[in-house]
Design an enzyme around this catalytic site. Structure first.
Site, PDB file in Angstrom:
ATOM      1  CB  ALA B  14      72.317  23.591 126.509  1.00 36.99           C
ATOM      2  NE  ARG B  24      65.475  36.735 126.219  1.00 41.21           N
ATOM      3  CZ  ARG B  24      66.722  36.392 126.553  1.00 41.21           C
ATOM      4  NH1 ARG B  24      67.414  37.112 127.406  1.00 41.21           N
ATOM      5  NH2 ARG B  24      67.284  35.327 126.032  1.00 41.21           N
ATOM      6  CD  GLU B  35      77.155  23.589 136.466  1.00 38.19           C
ATOM      7  OE1 GLU B  35      76.385  23.414 135.496  1.00 38.19           O
ATOM      8  OE2 GLU B  35      78.254  23.015 136.585  1.00 38.19           O
ATOM      9  CB  CYS B  45      85.293  27.941 123.327  1.00 36.08           C
ATOM     10  SG  CYS B  45      83.884  26.911 122.962  1.00 36.08           S
ATOM     11  CB  VAL B  83      70.490  16.160 139.110  1.00 35.17           C
ATOM     12  CG1 VAL B  83      69.393  15.111 138.874  1.00 35.17           C
ATOM     13  CG2 VAL B  83      69.876  17.524 139.385  1.00 35.17           C
ATOM     14  CG  ASP B 286      78.496  20.248 124.803  1.00 37.81           C
ATOM     15  OD1 ASP B 286      78.014  20.815 123.808  1.00 37.81           O
ATOM     16  OD2 ASP B 286      79.542  20.610 125.367  1.00 37.81           O
ATOM     17  CG  ASN B 308      74.894  29.565 123.431  1.00 32.85           C
ATOM     18  OD1 ASN B 308      74.393  30.237 124.319  1.00 32.85           O
ATOM     19  ND2 ASN B 308      76.167  29.240 123.435  1.00 32.85           N
ATOM     20  CE1 TYR B 429      88.942  41.890  94.983  1.00 35.76           C
ATOM     21  CE2 TYR B 429      87.646  43.284  93.514  1.00 35.76           C
ATOM     22  CZ  TYR B 429      88.879  42.826  93.961  1.00 35.76           C
ATOM     23  OH  TYR B 429      90.024  43.307  93.407  1.00 35.76           O
ATOM     24  CD1 TRP B 437      87.371  34.972  89.498  1.00 33.92           C
ATOM     25  CD2 TRP B 437      85.388  34.143  90.094  1.00 33.92           C
ATOM     26  NE1 TRP B 437      86.560  34.978  88.391  1.00 33.92           N
ATOM     27  CE2 TRP B 437      85.333  34.472  88.725  1.00 33.92           C
ATOM     28  CE3 TRP B 437      84.246  33.589  90.692  1.00 33.92           C
ATOM     29  CZ2 TRP B 437      84.199  34.271  87.929  1.00 33.92           C
ATOM     30  CZ3 TRP B 437      83.120  33.396  89.909  1.00 33.92           C
ATOM     31  CH2 TRP B 437      83.092  33.729  88.561  1.00 33.92           C
TER      32      TRP B 437
END
Lengths: 451, 451
Positions: B14, B24, B35, B45, B83, B286, B308, B429, B437
């Site tokens: 995040a 940007r 951090e 993950c 922090v 999170d 994200n 399909y 289906w």
């Protein structure tokens, strides 16, 4: 409506979906199905895999036999019976027994036309030679497989680079044959934009298919009634077997002769309940039109998924219920060896033709997290409408795991989502399945930058 | 807003998504990230796959290093800086340099709290013994892998049967260890309904995991400060290494101490632009709440995808733009050896709790056309609201190719589609990908029969 007599012309996906649905809803209805081939409810889409030997036996391709329909569903499915005329005034059809050759009239209260589509066979010199095949029915697939055994061809030419053409090219490659593919347009898979089509051309060359683009077949070289080559404007490509994959045409002549004004690409126009312009006559499947939800125009898309859905809708209505077919968004998917290709919505030429102002972006990402083994490239191209930001279409070419992502785009098109909504969809993520931003969302992020 | 100073607490999904987006959009902005771990922008993950040896090296798990942020994005990312206090009145944060141990105040114009979540570690006897691990950060993953080398465990106990617990059980099985899994509830993966959870329990047993359901861990057996077993109400399970997969808790203490009233499961409440209740203080990832689009309630879902997206939304807003996070539908997916599991929307307990009247259907279909080789079973369960027919949720358990279909359901939930709309979606399909289906549509057809 009980005890009304339903006659269905055509015993494959649409016809038998409808007939089965009517039986489930109305146990007393008389249901009579005429099918000119010897088979009912088979998977035409499985033919390339049967011919290529991926699928060993033909029986599993048949979902339900006429016997099964008769015994389990009390549906009187008469194979090798061809309807040769519809008489809407007297509410009857003329039926030829293809074994006995006798013809007789059969009355109906409700009639469903589910006659399907046939491969387009151009009237070129030599086109009636032995060894030239189209592919649509189970029968036609069996013919090709038998011909492979009988003719033992070394060289095969596929004419036409649509789904059937490409899947058959793969099948012949699997069988170890020399395969050339002739395509009159500048790319294979005309339902892709040229840049995406090029990825597929490269993939085909990689698996060993000799591609001849921008070459139209002008005839066939024959010897003693057997095909010996495909003649194009530039050359003659030798072949002992030729497969025509030049698209399909709806089997709509019966309907037209009965007075139905044909629609898009000569398909049978229907309303959302699958009713034709004529009273008590319905149509569904490859012979019928569909409404395209993005272009808002009638289209003809001959696909088993559409046929099953239209057949189900027709069946519900024929049973006295109420259902409407909401239309298609033009989704299709195919697998050519290790390559997967999928598309949905509008492509560039359609967008231009309709006159929409649109932007696109193309990104290449991975099918799995970058660090997870077994992943590979997937290229996604998206189109969105300027101003509204509405998603207009998407195309995907990649390796295993790439193509089924098209379903997210198809669902988004149904729901008329914008690119921004697509970006924030709560799609699933775990390293074996996707990067943390799914490739379709990565593409959407690029499109948003241009909107 | 140019030249305003943005301070970000937390340098993973995040925080760095936001920081990158701001850079940007606004090349002049001063961006400072603190951090506390030694890493930025890594894939938490991916940890089970690194630990299990599916992924060899740790470097590919790091998307961007602090150096890269500094050099390429001119983002001052200070690792090993924690922090310890937010002073909203004076718009400043107190920062501890974890290497130098010095603390000082740093002012901000805008502050983003992206402190993430931590694995829940119960205060049980013996919980501080060597060999007991939680898993969340890259650091924690490295610790587990080092412990595997150092301790050479033969027996591992996983406490907790959520995603992390199951993925780690798979990782340990891959490494050839004896694996037991203790779960206080009657099933693994509590986000599934019991019937679907049972399929997964069966799958886990099949791959060799010894399951102890309805057993709560009450403590740890230790010897000389090292873990020797997990004590439950019924037994002691010997183990030289223990992995806690008992869920996560948002790292929200800083925010709470600063005066923010915490929300669902102690996560930080935010508006759709990711703003907290305090001026110029934002939160994402999170540590923050999400809005659940189906239950219409705030929830806490700690997933990289959500982090994200929330980070991106925060970044757009912090850069002076306008974006809103539309919320989640509770999508998650996991792979346990050859088994795939996915879920989205509401499960039965949530539906009951909210008081919705709903029906469900469960079907078992195939991942490919029945006749196409390599396919296998996929079980799909869907929930829909009585009356409206609105899709409420879906769960999928199957073999390869099963799980990513959840994305169709997630998209349908976002768009508030009904079961009937789901049935007629123009999904792709071809025999290698699906029956004609799609299994999710076959399930929808069953639900419709019950509505």
């Amino acid at each position: 409506m009980a005890r009304e007599k339903l006659v269905v012309i055509g015993g494959d996906a649409a016809g038998m979906s409808a007939a089965s649905k009517v039986r489930r809803e109305d146990s007393g209805r008389e249901i009579l199905v005429f099918e000119r081939s010897p088979h009912t409810s088979y998977s035409a889409c499985g033919m390339p895999y049967y011919i290529g030997g991926v699928v060993e036996d033909v029986e599993p391709l048949i979902a339900r036999s006429p016997q099964k329909f008769r015994e389990k569903y009390r549906i009187d499915a008469r194979i090798r019976h061809e309807v040769t005329e519809i008489d809407p005034k007297k509410a009857r059809v003329r039926v030829a027994d293809l074994e006995g050759k006798a013809e007789r009239w059969e009355s109906y209260d409700q009639l469903l036309i589910a006659t399907g589509a046939s491969p387009f066979c151009p009237s070129l010199p030599g086109a009636d030679a032995e060894g030239i095949f189209g592919l649509s029915t189970l029968e036609s697939g069996l013919r090709v497989r038998r011909a492979l055994e009988r003719l033992s061809p070394r060289r095969v030419v596929v004419v036409g680079g649509g789904y059937i053409g490409l899947e058959m090219a793969e099948a012949f490659i699997r069988l170890g044959l020399e395969v050339a593919l002739v395509q009159h347009g500048p790319q294979v898979m005309g339902t892709l934009d040229p840049d995406m089509g090029k990825l597929l051309s490269d993939a085909l060359r990689e698996i060993g298919v000799a591609l001849f683009l921008e070459e139209a077949a002008t005839g066939f070289e024959t010897r003693e009634g057997k095909v010996r080559g495909v003649v194009t404007e530039q050359r003659t490509l030798p072949a002992e077997l030729v497969l025509l994959g030049m698209g399909t045409r709806p089997n709509s002549a019966l309907a037209e002769a009965a007075g139905i004004a044909l629609g898009a690409r000569k398909a049978i126009p229907v309303n959302p309940r699958q009713q034709t312009q004529l009273e008590n006559i319905w149509a569904a499947g490859d012979c019928a039109e569909s409404f395209h939800r993005v272009s808002r125009r009638p289209v003809h898309i001959a696909l088993g998924t559409v046929a099953n859905k239209q057949g189900t809708v027709a069946g519900i209505n024929l049973a006295g219920g109420y259902a409407t077919f909401p239309g298609v968004v033009g989704t299709a998917v195919s697998k050519i060896c290790q390559y997967e290709v999928a598309r949905t919505g509008l492509q560039e030429t359609e967008i231009r033709e309709i006159g929409l102002e649109a932007v696109s972006a193309t990104i290449t990402s991975k099918t799995r997290a970058g660090y997870y083994p077994g992943g590979g490239p997937v290229t996604v191209k998206l189109w969105a409408e300027k101003g509204s930001g509405r998603l207009l279409g998407g195309q995907i070419v990649g390796i295993e795991g790439a193509a089924k992502r098209i379903d997210v785009l198809a669902t988004a098109l149904h729901a008329e989502l914008t690119i921004e909504q697509l970006i924030y969809l709560d799609l699933s993520y775990a390293p074996p399945y996707s990067p943390v931003w799914d490739p379709v969302q990565t593409a959407a992020r690029q499109v948003l930058n241009k909107l």
